[in-house]
Motif scaffolding. Structure first.
Motif, PDB file in Angstrom:
ATOM      1  N   PRO A 262       0.865  -1.379  -0.082  1.00 25.22           N
ATOM      2  CA  PRO A 262      -0.096   0.017   0.079  1.00 25.22           C
ATOM      3  C   PRO A 262       0.858   1.180  -0.095  1.00 25.22           C
ATOM      4  CG  PRO A 262       0.184  -1.174   2.122  1.00 25.22           C
ATOM      5  CD  PRO A 262       0.548  -2.109   1.169  1.00 25.22           C
ATOM      6  N   ASP A 263       2.123   1.285   0.172  1.00 24.27           N
ATOM      7  CA  ASP A 263       3.028   2.346   0.428  1.00 24.27           C
ATOM      8  C   ASP A 263       3.372   2.742  -1.194  1.00 24.27           C
ATOM      9  OD1 ASP A 263       4.280  -0.227   0.086  1.00 24.27           O
ATOM     10  OD2 ASP A 263       6.275   0.689   0.667  1.00 24.27           O
ATOM     11  N   LEU A 264       2.985   1.754  -2.040  1.00 22.78           N
ATOM     12  CA  LEU A 264       3.646   2.048  -3.551  1.00 22.78           C
ATOM     13  C   LEU A 264       2.316   2.267  -4.674  1.00 22.78           C
ATOM     14  CD1 LEU A 264       5.992  -1.064  -4.091  1.00 22.78           C
ATOM     15  CD2 LEU A 264       6.550   1.269  -3.335  1.00 22.78           C
ATOM     16  N   LEU A 291      -7.266  -5.569   5.171  1.00 18.34           N
ATOM     17  CA  LEU A 291      -8.484  -5.367   5.057  1.00 18.34           C
ATOM     18  C   LEU A 291      -8.971  -5.057   6.665  1.00 18.34           C
ATOM     19  CD1 LEU A 291      -9.878  -7.851   2.295  1.00 18.34           C
ATOM     20  CD2 LEU A 291      -9.578  -5.368   2.033  1.00 18.34           C
ATOM     21  N   GLU A 292      -8.249  -5.751   7.440  1.00 23.70           N
ATOM     22  CA  GLU A 292      -8.541  -5.841   8.841  1.00 23.70           C
ATOM     23  C   GLU A 292      -8.305  -4.348   9.537  1.00 23.70           C
ATOM     24  OE1 GLU A 292     -10.532  -8.155   9.854  1.00 23.70           O
ATOM     25  OE2 GLU A 292     -10.139  -9.181   7.922  1.00 23.70           O
ATOM     26  N   ASP A 293      -7.663  -3.521   8.731  1.00 27.15           N
ATOM     27  CA  ASP A 293      -7.104  -2.274   9.316  1.00 27.15           C
ATOM     28  C   ASP A 293      -7.730  -1.247   8.372  1.00 27.15           C
ATOM     29  OD1 ASP A 293      -5.879   0.158  10.093  1.00 27.15           O
ATOM     30  OD2 ASP A 293      -3.941  -0.801  10.375  1.00 27.15           O
ATOM     31  N   ALA A 294      -9.195  -0.690   8.704  1.00 29.90           N
ATOM     32  CA  ALA A 294      -9.873   0.232   7.694  1.00 29.90           C
ATOM     33  C   ALA A 294      -9.091   1.459   7.544  1.00 29.90           C
ATOM     34  CB  ALA A 294     -11.249   0.464   8.479  1.00 29.90           C
ATOM     35  N   GLU A 295      -8.460   1.861   8.816  1.00 33.14           N
ATOM     36  CA  GLU A 295      -7.748   3.331   8.573  1.00 33.14           C
ATOM     37  C   GLU A 295      -6.746   3.312   7.779  1.00 33.14           C
ATOM     38  OE1 GLU A 295      -5.606   6.638  11.778  1.00 33.14           O
ATOM     39  OE2 GLU A 295      -6.631   4.668  12.674  1.00 33.14           O
ATOM     40  N   LEU A 330     -14.678   0.003   4.719  1.00 36.55           N
ATOM     41  CA  LEU A 330     -13.676   0.359   3.766  1.00 36.55           C
ATOM     42  C   LEU A 330     -14.180   1.190   2.541  1.00 36.55           C
ATOM     43  CD1 LEU A 330     -12.178  -3.436   3.543  1.00 36.55           C
ATOM     44  CD2 LEU A 330     -11.219  -1.442   5.117  1.00 36.55           C
ATOM     45  N   ASN A 331     -13.654   2.082   2.031  1.00 38.15           N
ATOM     46  CA  ASN A 331     -13.667   2.927   1.061  1.00 38.15           C
ATOM     47  C   ASN A 331     -13.564   2.224  -0.531  1.00 38.15           C
ATOM     48  OD1 ASN A 331     -14.502   5.027   2.986  1.00 38.15           O
ATOM     49  ND2 ASN A 331     -12.536   5.942   2.536  1.00 38.15           N
ATOM     50  N   ILE A 332     -14.532   1.334  -0.777  1.00 36.02           N
ATOM     51  CA  ILE A 332     -14.237   0.611  -1.857  1.00 36.02           C
ATOM     52  C   ILE A 332     -15.419   0.725  -2.874  1.00 36.02           C
ATOM     53  CG2 ILE A 332     -14.383  -1.704  -2.738  1.00 36.02           C
ATOM     54  CD1 ILE A 332     -12.872  -2.839  -0.365  1.00 36.02           C
ATOM     55  N   THR A 333     -15.372   1.117  -4.090  1.00 39.63           N
ATOM     56  CA  THR A 333     -16.558   1.329  -4.917  1.00 39.63           C
ATOM     57  C   THR A 333     -16.648  -0.095  -5.777  1.00 39.63           C
ATOM     58  OG1 THR A 333     -15.953   3.562  -5.559  1.00 39.63           O
ATOM     59  CG2 THR A 333     -17.252   2.387  -7.146  1.00 39.63           C
ATOM     60  N   ARG A 334     -18.033  -0.379  -5.418  1.00 38.02           N
ATOM     61  CA  ARG A 334     -18.407  -1.750  -6.210  1.00 38.02           C
ATOM     62  C   ARG A 334     -19.505  -1.397  -7.449  1.00 38.02           C
ATOM     63  NH1 ARG A 334     -22.734  -5.154  -6.473  1.00 38.02           N
ATOM     64  NH2 ARG A 334     -22.497  -7.641  -6.108  1.00 38.02           N
TER      65      ARG A 334
END
Length: 360
Positions: A262-264, A291-295, A330-334
């Protein structure tokens, strides 16, 4: 027959209708109702048929040499097998693409509402360049295609989208079958997306080393492809200007690479595919831990986009991921589109995804 030429969207197809007095009037025509009229020259055949992955339509013999029939293959990009007396035949008078790990004939039937997505007349269009780069992972030269927009300026920095094909395809798929370059040209011209480089690598990378023969692309993109692009082109090198997306197999590769790093990456597109891979033994997949760390997830990805065709034969896997995500903030677009596991859906995916990224 009326001639429908796919221009540069075929891997192999010359808009010349055969040599006089030799080839005959064979080929195809897309009819107003969307059916495809085939005319095939097979003078010694006993049976000629169009096989769309098990759905078989026999053509009728109309002369001593020619067979003809109108076939409903559906709308969009459609592969099929031409069978003559039960044998699969690659016909040079029909467009040829690459899929199912082999060259295949196809037709491209217009989808209502999408007819002008990739039309170029009057629109500046970009370039697609084939590049070769050394891989420390596979131990050999690998191939990628790089789309640069019409107004490409080497003195200007650009964000980069790494865009992956599916199983049995190669780096040409998103250009020839997916029309990604043409779609991007139109969206840029209309001011709907940002200028960017789109890099398409070969996702089925193999090595001669038996100990690590398959499944190498998730290493190649990180260790070889990204460094090569960033040393060859004037592009941003921070995560906020780097995206990855893919279809089917490429969607799972995208999930593995981006969620493990996620850093990339800050923009993610999962098309017709998988965040997780359902495993009979129920084993955990390390990339899913985020996925277990929403922040952390929400601060890492500005856009995380999932899409699937409603008639996709892998829709149960899409719903499996839905269940996995249920209750997680989680901010996910479906989103879903009509269609199956094919390019008619993946074109919709890329057309919807491109305007969402690099907007800041």
């Amino acid at each position: 027959m009326k001639k429908n030429w796919p221009m540069d969207i075929a891997l192999s197809f010359d808009p010349y209708f055969g040599e006089p007095n030799r080839d005959g009037d064979q080929g195809y025509e897309i009819l107003p109702d969307g059916k495809v009229l085939f005319r095939i020259k097979a003078p010694f055949a006993k049976e000629v048929a169009i096989d769309q992955f098990g759905t078989i339509t026999k053509l009728e013999k109309v002369t001593d040499e020619e067979w003809e029939g109108a076939v409903d293959l559906g709308r969009g990009f459609k592969y099929f097998f031409l069978k003559i007396d039960g044998n699969e035949v690659l016909n040079p008078y029909l467009p040829i693409g690459f899929g199912c790990c082999r060259p295949m004939n196809f037709v491209d039937v217009p989808v209502p509402g999408e007819e002008d997505w990739d039309q170029l007349p009057g629109i500046p269009h970009g370039a697609v360049t084939r590049r070769y780069f050394p891989s420390s992972v596979s131990g050999k030269l690998e191939i990628c295609l790089v789309y640069t927009p019409a107004g490409y300026d080497p003195a200007k920095k650009y964000p980069v989208l790494y865009l992956q094909h599916g199983y049995g395809e190669n780096e040409t798929g998103w250009i020839y079958q997916g029309h990604a370059g043409r779609i991007a040209d139109k969206l840029i011209y209309e001011g709907k997306m940002e200028e960017m480089l789109i890099v398409m690598g070969y996702g089925m990378t193999q090595s001669d080393d038996p100990a690590k023969k398959f499944g190498l692309f998730t290493e190649v993109i990180l260790k070889d492809l990204i460094p090569y692009i960033e040393s060859t082109y004037n592009v941003y090198t921070d995560k906020w200007h780097r995206a990855m997306a893919g279809l089917s197999m490429g969607s799972y590769q995208t999930s593995q690479v981006t969620m493990s790093n996620p850093d990339l990456f800050s923009y993610v597109g999962v098309f017709s595919g998988f965040m997780s891979f359902p495993r009979p033994d129920g084993s955990k997949e390390p990339h899913l831990e985020i996925l277990e760390d929403a922040e952390k997830f929400n601060s890492s990805f500005k856009v995380f986009y999932r899409a699937m065709g409603t008639e996709d034969n892998y829709f149960a896997s899409f719903e499996h991921d839905d269940e996995m995500l249920k209750g997680k903030p989680l901010n996910i677009t479906r989103t879903t589109f009509p269609g199956g596991h094919d390019w008619s859906v993946w074109r919709r995916c890329i057309h919807d995804f491109l305007p969402r990224i690099f907007k800041d």
